[in-house]
Structures are given as structure tokens and as C-alpha cells.
Design a protein around this motif. Structure first.
Motif: not given
Length: 94
Positions: A1-7
Motif C-alpha cells: 500500500m505504501v508503494l501505491l500511495d507513493l505512485l
């Protein structure tokens, strides 16, 4: 989820897209390639992507790290799906 938030943040994917084939020699060159990103937003995205180990600044300018190149390669599958989806959507139009 952290990656999707960043992207999912504005301009993050565009930065990766612009760096996928070659480094951007300067901040201004990357900003011009992104076509409309404000200096403050682009600066924030670069800082976040750098902190995440996805991009780095070198003597050639801004470029993807090894992890960044792996991420972009991984996103190609989603890009292929999006192309198929867009084709189906175009065919559904009257």
C-alpha cells in the motif's frame, strides 16, 4: 500500500515514465518533459522517489536506480493491461 500511495501522488508516475529510457540532465529538463509540473510539486516528488530508492541524482542528472528500473519493468504489465482495456473501451464507443 505504501508503494501505491507513493505512485498515486501527482506526477510520480510521469517522472518514472520520463526517466525510463534515459536520465534527465537537469531539474529544468525533467520539468519540461513533465509538461506542467510545478517546481514545488516536482521537487517534492523527486525527494520522495529519491528517499524511496527509486531515483537518484548523478553526474548525468536524474535517473532511475536499479530498483527503479525493476519497478518500471514491473509496471509494463500494467501498461499492457491498460492498452488492452483502452482498446476495448474504444471498440465499445458508437
Amino acid at each position: 500500500m505504501v508503494l501505491l500511495d507513493l505512485l498515486g501522488r501527482r506526477w510520480a508516475l510521469r517522472v518514472l515514465w520520463e526517466l525510463r529510457d534515459r536520465p534527465a540532465p537537469s531539474f529544468r529538463a525533467l520539468q519540461a518533459a513533465c509538461g506542467g509540473a510545478s517546481s514545488s510539486v516536482l521537487s517534492s516528488r523527486l525527494a520522495e522517489l529519491t528517499a524511496a530508492g527509486i531515483i537518484e541524482r548523478s553526474e548525468q542528472g536524474y535517473r532511475l536506480t536499479e530498483e527503479g528500473r525493476f519497478l518500471v519493468a514491473s509496471l509494463q504489465t500494467m501498461n499492457a493491461w491498460a492498452d488492452r482495456w483502452a482498446e476495448r473501451a474504444d471498440q465499445a464507443l458508437p
